[in-house]
Scaffold this motif. Structure first.
Motif, PDB file in Angstrom:
ATOM      1  N   GLY A   1       0.816  -1.212   0.000  1.00  0.00           N
ATOM      2  CA  GLY A   1       0.000   0.000   0.000  1.00  0.00           C
ATOM      3  C   GLY A   1       0.850   1.262   0.000  1.00  0.00           C
ATOM      4  O   GLY A   1       2.055   1.221  -0.274  1.00  0.00           O
ATOM      5  N   GLY A   2       0.204   2.404   0.307  1.00  0.00           N
ATOM      6  CA  GLY A   2       0.927   3.668   0.406  1.00  0.00           C
ATOM      7  C   GLY A   2       1.410   3.880   1.828  1.00  0.00           C
ATOM      8  O   GLY A   2       1.724   2.920   2.537  1.00  0.00           O
ATOM      9  N   VAL A   3       1.433   5.120   2.261  1.00  0.00           N
ATOM     10  CA  VAL A   3       1.934   5.406   3.605  1.00  0.00           C
ATOM     11  C   VAL A   3       1.152   4.605   4.651  1.00  0.00           C
ATOM     12  O   VAL A   3       1.719   4.108   5.617  1.00  0.00           O
ATOM     13  N   GLU A   4      -0.152   4.440   4.415  1.00  0.00           N
ATOM     14  CA  GLU A   4      -1.002   3.765   5.408  1.00  0.00           C
ATOM     15  C   GLU A   4      -1.011   2.246   5.261  1.00  0.00           C
ATOM     16  O   GLU A   4      -1.450   1.554   6.171  1.00  0.00           O
ATOM     17  N   GLY A   5      -0.583   1.701   4.129  1.00  0.00           N
ATOM     18  CA  GLY A   5      -0.677   0.249   3.932  1.00  0.00           C
ATOM     19  C   GLY A   5       0.636  -0.397   3.540  1.00  0.00           C
ATOM     20  O   GLY A   5       0.676  -1.583   3.191  1.00  0.00           O
ATOM     21  N   ALA A   6       1.721   0.362   3.594  1.00  0.00           N
ATOM     22  CA  ALA A   6       3.037  -0.166   3.208  1.00  0.00           C
ATOM     23  C   ALA A   6       3.366  -1.405   4.043  1.00  0.00           C
ATOM     24  O   ALA A   6       3.121  -1.431   5.242  1.00  0.00           O
ATOM     25  N   ALA A   7       3.940  -2.422   3.402  1.00  0.00           N
ATOM     26  CA  ALA A   7       4.349  -3.631   4.131  1.00  0.00           C
ATOM     27  C   ALA A   7       5.706  -3.367   4.777  1.00  0.00           C
ATOM     28  O   ALA A   7       6.714  -3.222   4.098  1.00  0.00           O
ATOM     29  N   LEU A   8       5.690  -3.280   6.112  1.00  0.00           N
ATOM     30  CA  LEU A   8       6.895  -2.929   6.875  1.00  0.00           C
ATOM     31  C   LEU A   8       7.437  -4.145   7.621  1.00  0.00           C
ATOM     32  O   LEU A   8       6.672  -5.048   7.992  1.00  0.00           O
ATOM     33  N   GLU A   9       8.760  -4.161   7.858  1.00  0.00           N
ATOM     34  CA  GLU A   9       9.372  -5.233   8.661  1.00  0.00           C
ATOM     35  C   GLU A   9       8.960  -5.085  10.127  1.00  0.00           C
ATOM     36  O   GLU A   9       8.662  -6.062  10.793  1.00  0.00           O
ATOM     37  N   ALA A  10       8.942  -3.859  10.634  1.00  0.00           N
ATOM     38  CA  ALA A  10       8.525  -3.601  12.016  1.00  0.00           C
ATOM     39  C   ALA A  10       7.172  -2.885  11.970  1.00  0.00           C
ATOM     40  O   ALA A  10       6.895  -2.153  11.031  1.00  0.00           O
ATOM     41  N   PRO A  11       6.320  -3.090  12.995  1.00  0.00           N
ATOM     42  CA  PRO A  11       4.964  -2.544  12.944  1.00  0.00           C
ATOM     43  C   PRO A  11       4.931  -1.017  12.831  1.00  0.00           C
ATOM     44  O   PRO A  11       5.932  -0.338  13.052  1.00  0.00           O
ATOM     45  N   TYR A  12       3.757  -0.531  12.500  1.00  0.00           N
ATOM     46  CA  TYR A  12       3.536   0.910  12.415  1.00  0.00           C
ATOM     47  C   TYR A  12       3.778   1.562  13.778  1.00  0.00           C
ATOM     48  O   TYR A  12       3.423   0.992  14.811  1.00  0.00           O
ATOM     49  N   ALA A  13       4.341   2.764  13.757  1.00  0.00           N
ATOM     50  CA  ALA A  13       4.629   3.478  14.999  1.00  0.00           C
ATOM     51  C   ALA A  13       3.342   3.825  15.737  1.00  0.00           C
ATOM     52  O   ALA A  13       3.304   3.845  16.963  1.00  0.00           O
ATOM     53  N   ASN A  14       2.263   4.074  14.989  1.00  0.00           N
ATOM     54  CA  ASN A  14       1.006   4.495  15.622  1.00  0.00           C
ATOM     55  C   ASN A  14      -0.002   3.353  15.701  1.00  0.00           C
ATOM     56  O   ASN A  14      -1.163   3.574  16.020  1.00  0.00           O
ATOM     57  N   ASP A  15       0.420   2.127  15.378  1.00  0.00           N
ATOM     58  CA  ASP A  15      -0.498   0.985  15.375  1.00  0.00           C
ATOM     59  C   ASP A  15       0.331  -0.301  15.472  1.00  0.00           C
ATOM     60  O   ASP A  15       0.620  -0.956  14.472  1.00  0.00           O
ATOM     61  N   PRO A  16       0.737  -0.662  16.706  1.00  0.00           N
ATOM     62  CA  PRO A  16       1.687  -1.767  16.886  1.00  0.00           C
ATOM     63  C   PRO A  16       1.181  -3.118  16.382  1.00  0.00           C
ATOM     64  O   PRO A  16       1.976  -4.053  16.210  1.00  0.00           O
ATOM     65  N   LYS A  17      -0.128  -3.233  16.145  1.00  0.00           N
ATOM     66  CA  LYS A  17      -0.641  -4.513  15.648  1.00  0.00           C
ATOM     67  C   LYS A  17      -0.577  -4.610  14.128  1.00  0.00           C
ATOM     68  O   LYS A  17      -0.855  -5.647  13.546  1.00  0.00           O
ATOM     69  N   ASN A  18      -0.211  -3.495  13.470  1.00  0.00           N
ATOM     70  CA  ASN A  18      -0.291  -3.416  12.013  1.00  0.00           C
ATOM     71  C   ASN A  18       1.104  -3.289  11.413  1.00  0.00           C
ATOM     72  O   ASN A  18       1.903  -2.472  11.852  1.00  0.00           O
ATOM     73  N   SER A  19       1.406  -4.124  10.428  1.00  0.00           N
ATOM     74  CA  SER A  19       2.659  -3.913   9.689  1.00  0.00           C
ATOM     75  C   SER A  19       2.410  -3.882   8.189  1.00  0.00           C
ATOM     76  O   SER A  19       3.277  -4.212   7.396  1.00  0.00           O
ATOM     77  N   GLY A  20       1.172  -3.495   7.804  1.00  0.00           N
ATOM     78  CA  GLY A  20       0.864  -3.318   6.386  1.00  0.00           C
ATOM     79  C   GLY A  20       0.506  -4.619   5.694  1.00  0.00           C
ATOM     80  O   GLY A  20       0.380  -5.664   6.329  1.00  0.00           O
ATOM     81  N   HIS A  21       0.349  -4.540   4.378  1.00  0.00           N
ATOM     82  CA  HIS A  21      -0.102  -5.730   3.642  1.00  0.00           C
ATOM     83  C   HIS A  21       0.646  -5.913   2.331  1.00  0.00           C
ATOM     84  O   HIS A  21       1.070  -4.946   1.702  1.00  0.00           O
ATOM     85  N   LEU A  22       0.796  -7.183   1.936  1.00  0.00           N
ATOM     86  CA  LEU A  22       1.308  -7.527   0.607  1.00  0.00           C
ATOM     87  C   LEU A  22       0.123  -7.937  -0.259  1.00  0.00           C
ATOM     88  O   LEU A  22      -0.756  -8.677   0.194  1.00  0.00           O
ATOM     89  N   ASN A  23       0.090  -7.469  -1.494  1.00  0.00           N
ATOM     90  CA  ASN A  23      -1.047  -7.743  -2.374  1.00  0.00           C
ATOM     91  C   ASN A  23      -0.863  -8.978  -3.254  1.00  0.00           C
ATOM     92  O   ASN A  23      -1.814  -9.449  -3.846  1.00  0.00           O
ATOM     93  N   TRP A  24       0.385  -9.452  -3.360  1.00  0.00           N
ATOM     94  CA  TRP A  24       0.668 -10.620  -4.212  1.00  0.00           C
ATOM     95  C   TRP A  24       1.344 -11.702  -3.384  1.00  0.00           C
ATOM     96  O   TRP A  24       2.184 -11.401  -2.534  1.00  0.00           O
ATOM     97  N   ASP A  25       0.999 -12.950  -3.694  1.00  0.00           N
ATOM     98  CA  ASP A  25       1.777 -14.071  -3.191  1.00  0.00           C
ATOM     99  C   ASP A  25       3.085 -14.075  -3.984  1.00  0.00           C
ATOM    100  O   ASP A  25       3.061 -14.063  -5.220  1.00  0.00           O
ATOM    101  N   PRO A  26       4.244 -14.050  -3.302  1.00  0.00           N
ATOM    102  CA  PRO A  26       5.515 -13.902  -4.039  1.00  0.00           C
ATOM    103  C   PRO A  26       5.747 -14.998  -5.086  1.00  0.00           C
ATOM    104  O   PRO A  26       6.289 -14.711  -6.151  1.00  0.00           O
ATOM    105  N   ASP A  27       5.342 -16.236  -4.785  1.00  0.00           N
ATOM    106  CA  ASP A  27       5.575 -17.310  -5.763  1.00  0.00           C
ATOM    107  C   ASP A  27       4.713 -17.113  -7.007  1.00  0.00           C
ATOM    108  O   ASP A  27       5.170 -17.308  -8.131  1.00  0.00           O
ATOM    109  N   VAL A  28       3.458 -16.721  -6.788  1.00  0.00           N
ATOM    110  CA  VAL A  28       2.570 -16.452  -7.931  1.00  0.00           C
ATOM    111  C   VAL A  28       3.130 -15.293  -8.744  1.00  0.00           C
ATOM    112  O   VAL A  28       3.223 -15.346  -9.979  1.00  0.00           O
TER     113      VAL A  28
END
Ligand SMILES: [Zn+2]
Length: 545
Positions: A300-327
């Motif tokens: 995603g963008g700033v709000e949905g970027a897939a991060l290694e460490a969680p969001y600073a303002n949302d420790p339960k969230n680390s973003g999303h990946l839209n594709w399965d890497p193998d696919v």
């Protein structure tokens, strides 16, 4: 003096300037243009006089500095064009003004008609520094579906629009997206990632004729800030037709290199079928409109970027990946084998790492590919190991300081100060010898000199200076914004510098950006822009004849 051998050579244009920066290290004082191309350059103001004839237009611009026109490596002209016909909420400076613009548009619209806003706005432009809510949009227009996209990955909709799209409090989040909810479970109206497209699918599409009109208007606005070309970072096949119409009708004021979107909502078979069905491959077109390649969006963008460490303002969230890497690897192997270049949106460091796995997997199967075949778009958050892998793999990176400039405040809030100050460290990339091309990605014409100022100072619009240690010199910033993009487009022999045989794409400034005070760079506006020997911006009639 250097010139092409063809004689007799009569120039269409002879431009004498205070200084002409070639972008390849040479300085000139005059440039000769014939047809669409530069055919001669000279270190002397009068060095090309013997090539002038009765049909030559002489431009005496001793007060101006010439550069190759800016070439934006990642921008969304189609979206900017669409925005010219939508509710201009980018003009609002408060939620009240935002609501009034929506209200006025609804009052003028047919009953039940969708009210769709421009997506070229940002909540940090609003006094409240937050997104409007569904309830606020209901107050502005409850009898119409209201859909306010913000950039490419976020939107807010009113209750009517959510209802039309079948979204209720119990609707699960769609793949790669989020539906905003208040603590009590009620819908907030906020839509992120894939959820934006769920609602967008219900809004009536613009006609092709409208899109063509929008491209004409928006491309003129880009020319007015000194842009000569841009890589259009995501369109559909239908939108490519609109581009072809706009080019045929002579409405494009900038050269365009589009990427066609391969949707993450497709399964593997559908994605392969889609690519096979395109028939063409990268490179089809002409100097005005040439297909660059395919576009994948991995996170995603700033709000949905897939991060290694969680969001600073949302420790339960680390973003999303839209594709399965193998696919994605298998789909990219198919695409690369068919002659497609690929650009993949990867904002967060987890997305960058995943994309490196994918691209390395593609090379392992297809073999070494030409430079700039596999491109990482953005890589806003990256670590040293990832940067080294990208360079080692030969993967180019499109870089947009304009995103930090425009959304630095959101990045500090959502990612935390440490990640924000290390967004796109150009100095680190350059130390490794990375292939970089500069651009904007903010979906509205931004003065490229504001972006250059940002690369040179690490300055932002609303978040102060972020990571000054990552600043680069002016000359390097200009090079990445001209030759860098020419290399990305496989056009280094035709564009990106001032030299005989290159297209006559030039921009003129009243002061020399290489010697100007840094603080004067941010607002420095071009005197004229010329593309292929035609004036695309010339308010002072300096090119009139
Ligand atoms: Zn983009």
């Amino acid at each position: 003096m250097t010139r092409l051998p063809a004689e007799p050579l009569r120039l269409d244009w002879l431009i004498r300037a205070g200084v002409i920066h070639s972008m390849t290290g040479d300085l000139y004082r005059s440039v000769g243009v014939r047809g669409t191309e530069i055919v001669a350059v000279s270190e002397e103001p009068d060095g090309l006089d013997d090539l002038a004839g009765s049909g030559t237009v002489n431009v005496d611009a001793g007060d101006l500095t010439l550069l190759p026109a800016f070439d934006d490596s990642h921008e969304h002209l189609m979206e900017a064009g669409r925005n010219t016909m939508l509710v201009p909420v980018d003009e609002a400076r408060s939620i009240a003004e935002f609501k009034k613009l929506v209200h006025d548009a609804a009052a003028a619209a047919a009953s039940d008609a969708w009210i769709v806003t421009s997506n070229g706005w940002n909540e940090s432009h609003l006094a409240e520094n937050r997104m409007p809510t569904a309830a606020e949009l209901d107050e502005a227009a409850s009898d119409h579906p209201v859909f306010a996209r913000r950039g490419g990955h976020l939107a807010v909709a009113n209750s009517f629009a959510l209802k039309v799209a079948g979204i209720g409090p119990d609707t699960p989040n769609p793949p790669g997206g989020g539906i905003g909810r208040w603590p009590d479970g009620k819908l907030s109206g906020l839509l992120e990632g894939g959820a934006v497209y769920v609602v967008a699918g219900f809004a009536p599409p613009m006609t092709r004729a409208e899109l063509v009109q929008g491209l004409g208007r928006a491309s003129a606005a880009y020319a007015a800030v000194g842009v000569g070309g841009l890589r259009e970072a995501m369109i559909t096949g239908d939108e490519l037709l609109a581009y072809q119409d706009a080019a045929d009708q002579g409405l494009l004021r900038v050269r365009v290199r589009p990427l066609i979107r391969v949707g993450a909502e497709l399964n593997e078979d559908q994605a392969r079928t889609f690519i096979d069905g395109l028939g063409a491959r990268s490179g089809l077109g002409d100097d005005w409109l040439r297909i660059w390649g395919l576009k994948f969006v991995l996170d995603g963008g700033v709000e949905g970027a897939a991060l290694e460490a969680p969001y600073a303002n949302d420790p339960k969230n680390s973003g999303h990946l839209n594709w399965d890497p193998d696919v994605m690897t298998r789909v990219c192997v198919e695409a690369a084998s068919r002659g497609w270049r690929i650009g993949t949106h990867a904002v967060g460091d987890r997305a960058v790492r995943t994309l490196l796995d994918v691209y390395e997997g593609v090379v392992a199967q297809v073999g070494t590919l030409p430079p700039w075949t596999l491109v990482i778009e953005h890589a806003l958050v990256s670590d040293a190991k990832q940067r080294a892998r990208a360079v080692e793999g030969g993967f180019g990176i499109t870089v947009q300081h304009a995103l930090l400039w425009n959304m630095g405040r959101e990045m500090v809030t959502t990612w935390g100060p440490e990640r924000a100050r290390n967004v796109t460290p150009l100095d680190e990339w350059l130390k490794l010898g990375a292939s970089l091309a500069a651009g904007t990605d903010i979906v509205r014409p931004l003065n490229p000199m504001t972006n250059v100022w940002g690369m040179v100072t690490r300055g932002t619009r609303a978040a102060g200076i972020q990571g000054p240690e990552h600043a680069i010199p002016v000359a390097t910033a200009l090079e990445l914004y001209t030759m860098g993009t020419a290399r990305l487009n496989g056009e280094a022999d035709r564009r990106g510098s001032v030299a005989p045989g290159k297209l006559a794409d030039l921009v003129a400034y009243p002061v020399d950006p290489l010697t100007a005070e840094l603080d004067d760079l941010a607002e420095l506006a071009p005197t004229f822009t010329m593309i292929g020997g035609h004036a695309t911006h010339d308010p002072d009639q300096r090119l009139a004849h």
